[in-house]
Scaffold this active site. Sequence first.
Site, mmCIF file in Angstrom:
data_model
loop_
_atom_site.group_PDB
_atom_site.id
_atom_site.type_symbol
_atom_site.label_atom_id
_atom_site.label_comp_id
_atom_site.label_asym_id
_atom_site.label_seq_id
_atom_site.Cartn_x
_atom_site.Cartn_y
_atom_site.Cartn_z
ATOM 1 N N ASP A 133 0.819 -1.210 0.000
ATOM 2 C CA ASP A 133 0.000 0.000 0.000
ATOM 3 C C ASP A 133 0.859 1.268 0.000
ATOM 4 O OD1 ASP A 133 -2.000 -1.833 0.373
ATOM 5 O OD2 ASP A 133 -2.814 -0.925 2.192
ATOM 6 N N HIS A 151 3.728 -2.165 3.208
ATOM 7 C CA HIS A 151 3.657 -0.799 2.688
ATOM 8 C C HIS A 151 4.946 -0.439 1.956
ATOM 9 C CE1 HIS A 151 0.563 -0.875 5.785
ATOM 10 N NE2 HIS A 151 0.006 0.129 5.151
HETATM 11 ZN ZN LIG Z 1 -2.623 3.296 2.981
#
Ligand SMILES: [Zn+2]
Length: 211
Positions: free
Chosen positions: A37, A176
């Site tokens: 992400d 992430h």
């Molecule tokens: Zn995010």
Amino acid sequence: MKHFDPRVRLPGFITSLCKSAVWRFSETERVVYLTFDDGPIPEVTPWVLDLLRKEGIRATFFCVGENVMKYPEVYRQILEDGHSVGNHTFNHWQGQKHFDKDYFRNIEKAKTYIDSDLFRPPHGWLKLSQYRVLKKKFRIIMWDLITCDYDSRLKPEKVFRNVTEFVRPGSIITFHDSIKAKPNLTEVLPQAIRWMKEQGYRFEAIPYNKK
Ligand SMILES: [Zn+2]
């Protein structure tokens, strides 16, 4: 041994409230779905792509529209390497902090850069009114396991354990490709992939359609 940790895995009563969202795939096959992400950014995403290429793994990137606009060449590399992409809003907005029409407009703006029917809400938060509309337009992909790689208070060993203790067949795993997560990510991701391969897991990208 599995510990209860709602930061890593939400309790079932919450996930069952959002039945149209995807939290996990097949519970019988040893397949996991790595997701990244908040990118793409030149400081982290190319490193992830290199590793995935070496490991022969396809994954899914939930991109922030603004980053795709700023770094189109990094985004293009994600697609060229055969990974899936999804919409993560244009400005990484949390749904509950915005009026519905502004929030939808932000997602539409991201859509002009990210051609995908997958959507993941930043921080996992949506108002019910937003969820009801978005589930008709997108496949909403949540997670089975958040590694908490972005938390600088956590040591890499703990982030690694979040994977080894919580992964199970069909897990959607959230990492992430962000500056904040970089120290944990670069240390943990190679180890986690190796460990899961040893446990007999295969890796797949979440199938998506262009819109
Ligand atoms: Zn995010």
